[in-house]
Design a protein around this motif. Sequence first.
Motif, PDB file in Angstrom:
ATOM      1  N   VAL A  78       0.837  -1.204   0.000  1.00 34.96           N
ATOM      2  CA  VAL A  78       0.000   0.000   0.000  1.00 34.96           C
ATOM      3  C   VAL A  78       0.869   1.251   0.000  1.00 34.96           C
ATOM      4  O   VAL A  78       0.641   2.200  -0.767  1.00 34.96           O
ATOM      5  N   CYS A 100      -0.535   1.972  -8.532  1.00 31.53           N
ATOM      6  CA  CYS A 100      -1.731   2.365  -7.780  1.00 31.53           C
ATOM      7  C   CYS A 100      -2.739   1.227  -7.735  1.00 31.53           C
ATOM      8  O   CYS A 100      -3.370   0.986  -6.692  1.00 31.53           O
ATOM      9  N   GLY A 157      -1.627  -1.091  -5.071  1.00 32.83           N
ATOM     10  CA  GLY A 157      -1.872  -0.520  -3.750  1.00 32.83           C
ATOM     11  C   GLY A 157      -3.343  -0.537  -3.369  1.00 32.83           C
ATOM     12  O   GLY A 157      -3.694  -0.821  -2.217  1.00 32.83           O
ATOM     13  N   TYR A 158      -4.216  -0.220  -4.323  1.00 31.57           N
ATOM     14  CA  TYR A 158      -5.651  -0.254  -4.054  1.00 31.57           C
ATOM     15  C   TYR A 158      -6.110  -1.673  -3.708  1.00 31.57           C
ATOM     16  O   TYR A 158      -6.885  -1.888  -2.778  1.00 31.57           O
ATOM     17  N   GLU A 214      -4.380  -4.290  -2.575  1.00 32.05           N
ATOM     18  CA  GLU A 214      -3.868  -4.769  -1.283  1.00 32.05           C
ATOM     19  C   GLU A 214      -4.520  -4.020  -0.129  1.00 32.05           C
ATOM     20  O   GLU A 214      -4.829  -4.605   0.919  1.00 32.05           O
ATOM     21  N   GLY A 215      -4.745  -2.721  -0.311  1.00 34.40           N
ATOM     22  CA  GLY A 215      -5.415  -1.951   0.728  1.00 34.40           C
ATOM     23  C   GLY A 215      -6.847  -2.406   0.949  1.00 34.40           C
ATOM     24  O   GLY A 215      -7.326  -2.474   2.086  1.00 34.40           O
ATOM     25  N   VAL A 245      -5.408   1.200   7.901  1.00 35.23           N
ATOM     26  CA  VAL A 245      -4.647   0.734   6.739  1.00 35.23           C
ATOM     27  C   VAL A 245      -3.816   1.875   6.164  1.00 35.23           C
ATOM     28  O   VAL A 245      -2.590   1.766   6.019  1.00 35.23           O
ATOM     29  N   ILE A 246      -4.451   2.980   5.826  1.00 35.52           N
ATOM     30  CA  ILE A 246      -3.697   4.096   5.241  1.00 35.52           C
ATOM     31  C   ILE A 246      -2.835   4.766   6.305  1.00 35.52           C
ATOM     32  O   ILE A 246      -1.726   5.247   6.025  1.00 35.52           O
ATOM     33  N   ALA A 254       0.307   2.688   6.763  1.00 37.00           N
ATOM     34  CA  ALA A 254       1.108   2.780   5.539  1.00 37.00           C
ATOM     35  C   ALA A 254       1.873   4.108   5.491  1.00 37.00           C
ATOM     36  O   ALA A 254       3.047   4.155   5.106  1.00 37.00           O
ATOM     37  N   TYR A 269     -10.886   3.108   1.298  1.00 36.05           N
ATOM     38  CA  TYR A 269     -10.641   1.751   1.764  1.00 36.05           C
ATOM     39  C   TYR A 269     -11.812   1.214   2.580  1.00 36.05           C
ATOM     40  O   TYR A 269     -12.105   0.017   2.551  1.00 36.05           O
TER      41      TYR A 269
END
Length: 301
Positions: free
Chosen positions: A87, A175, A178-179, A181-182, A194-195, A198, A245
Amino acid sequence: MTAQNSATRPTSIAVQGKAGSGSALAGLGVVAFSLTFPATAWGLESFGPWSLVAVRSVLAAMIAGAFLLARRAPLPARAHWAGLAVVAAGVVVGFPLLTTLALQTSTTSHAAVVVGLLPLTTAVVSSLRTGARPSRRFWAAAVAGAVIVLGFTLGQSGGSLSAGDGYLFGALLVCAAGYTEGGRLARLLPGWQVIGWALVLCLPLSLAGSVLGLAYEPAHLTAHGVIGLVWVAAGSTFLGLYVWYRGMAEIGAARASQLQLAQPLLTLVWSVALLGEHMSPAAPVAAGAVLVCIAVTQRVK
């Protein structure tokens, strides 16, 4: 009404309500993301591309860290750190850096080509990563929406590709990873964590990048530059990804990603309003066609 019907009806309503709230949250994230390119263009008035991305990440990490401390969030399990690294690499470092470099030579409307292709790319990556298999109708609507957006945005730029397209297509891939997996992690952790984690994970790299970036790219602060920096840090990087997310966890990465088909058109509206770029009369037609595609992807699995 039978007892079985009475038992299943509340469950069905609850599922529909959850899907509706998930779509609303993901849609709010799309609105936040649609301002990213215009805000980045403003930020580049005051900062160089490397320093803008690094400082934006530091500010977002400070906001995220404050939330994590205030909520006394526990450290993620060791099994989650690899996913958080993906992410961080995709949406905290990779996409912002590559698109910021691209916007030095590309207009925001041209950069929207990549955003128009991001939903389809995310759906593909999500299917490969999670094993999800959306229906043929879903894929048909997703491809149709991507083609419409691609054709519209290429038409806006005269049908030519800019020198920054290599950066843009690289941003597309990182991206999407990342999207995906997030979205997977948001089913195991609250979306804001999550964010948040990260961003915190990237803080040492962001601090070092800020020092080096500002040393080689001295800042020349303007009102637009500061507003752009604040938005990409607080709005796009933290708030936008937080609600994104959360929504993705409720409706799935593939369906959530299709809401982003509206993002390039929203970006064009902001580009006209904030940057003075020109938008052709074809925009409302393209917007209507894209919204039809979005409606189809949200109604099929």
